[in-house]
Motif scaffolding. Structure first.
Motif, PDB file in Angstrom:
ATOM      1  N   GLU A  66      -0.405  33.378 -11.532  1.00  0.00           N
ATOM      2  CA  GLU A  66      -1.203  34.264 -12.370  1.00  0.00           C
ATOM      3  C   GLU A  66      -1.489  33.574 -13.698  1.00  0.00           C
ATOM      4  N   VAL A  67      -2.739  33.639 -14.135  1.00  0.00           N
ATOM      5  CA  VAL A  67      -3.092  33.168 -15.470  1.00  0.00           C
ATOM      6  C   VAL A  67      -2.799  34.304 -16.437  1.00  0.00           C
ATOM      7  N   ARG A  68      -1.975  34.017 -17.441  1.00  0.00           N
ATOM      8  CA  ARG A  68      -1.608  35.059 -18.407  1.00  0.00           C
ATOM      9  C   ARG A  68      -2.288  34.869 -19.751  1.00  0.00           C
ATOM     10  N   GLY A  69      -2.947  33.723 -19.932  1.00  0.00           N
ATOM     11  CA  GLY A  69      -3.664  33.498 -21.177  1.00  0.00           C
ATOM     12  C   GLY A  69      -4.340  32.147 -21.178  1.00  0.00           C
ATOM     13  N   VAL A  70      -5.466  32.068 -21.875  1.00  0.00           N
ATOM     14  CA  VAL A  70      -6.214  30.819 -22.001  1.00  0.00           C
ATOM     15  C   VAL A  70      -6.676  30.686 -23.444  1.00  0.00           C
ATOM     16  N   ALA A  71      -6.561  29.487 -23.978  1.00  0.00           N
ATOM     17  CA  ALA A  71      -7.073  29.186 -25.316  1.00  0.00           C
ATOM     18  C   ALA A  71      -7.940  27.935 -25.221  1.00  0.00           C
ATOM     19  N   VAL A  72      -9.033  27.938 -25.974  1.00  0.00           N
ATOM     20  CA  VAL A  72      -9.954  26.807 -25.959  1.00  0.00           C
ATOM     21  C   VAL A  72     -10.246  26.394 -27.394  1.00  0.00           C
ATOM     22  N   GLY A  73     -10.092  25.091 -27.651  1.00  0.00           N
ATOM     23  CA  GLY A  73     -10.431  24.526 -28.951  1.00  0.00           C
ATOM     24  C   GLY A  73     -11.357  23.352 -28.746  1.00  0.00           C
ATOM     25  N   GLU A  74     -11.418  22.483 -29.737  1.00  0.00           N
ATOM     26  CA  GLU A  74     -12.261  21.298 -29.643  1.00  0.00           C
ATOM     27  C   GLU A  74     -11.537  20.228 -28.838  1.00  0.00           C
ATOM     28  N   ASP A  75     -12.019  19.945 -27.629  1.00  0.00           N
ATOM     29  CA  ASP A  75     -11.412  18.968 -26.720  1.00  0.00           C
ATOM     30  C   ASP A  75      -9.966  19.301 -26.372  1.00  0.00           C
TER      31      ASP A  75
END
Length: 117
Positions: A66-75
């Motif tokens: 299960e994916v419980r969280g995703v964060a996206v930044g620069e690269d």
């Protein structure tokens, strides 16, 4: 052209669909470095492909992910996963893991996994 958000979402969807090795082929750089916690890193796509194949080949009972969280930044992306499976060598594993990916040229160049024992 896919955004980093779209790439990590597609990669996660492939993993959840039981296609982790396909995700590896699509999204990992030829010079990828992968590391479990503070263990010595595995360098290069061929060595990491073998490591992944060995890992998945030793899972005897897969109960879920299960994916419980995703964060996206620069690269940079990070995914919090929860896994539940039985491994031939390690027995029952039910744990939460954070995976941090560094991207270069649209591919993951470095990934480190953080989890408790």
């Amino acid at each position: 052209m896919q955004t980093l958000q779209q790439k990590i979402e597609d990669l996660n969807a492939l993993v959840l669909d039981g296609r982790a090795l396909e995700a590896f082929e699509l999204y990992y750089h030829p010079d990828v470095v992968m590391q479990e916690n503070e263990l010595a890193p595995t360098v290069g796509k061929d060595a990491n492909r073998q490591r992944e194949q060995d890992f998945f080949g030793r899972i005897t009972d897969f109960r879920g992910a299960e994916v419980r969280g995703v964060a996206v930044g620069e690269d940079l992306t990070a995914v919090v996963w929860h896994y539940d499976y039985t491994h031939q060598d390690w027995g029952v594993r039910n744990y939460t893991q954070a995976s941090v990916q560094h991207w270069q040229d649209g591919l993951i160049i470095r990934e480190q996994f953080f989890y408790g024992s």
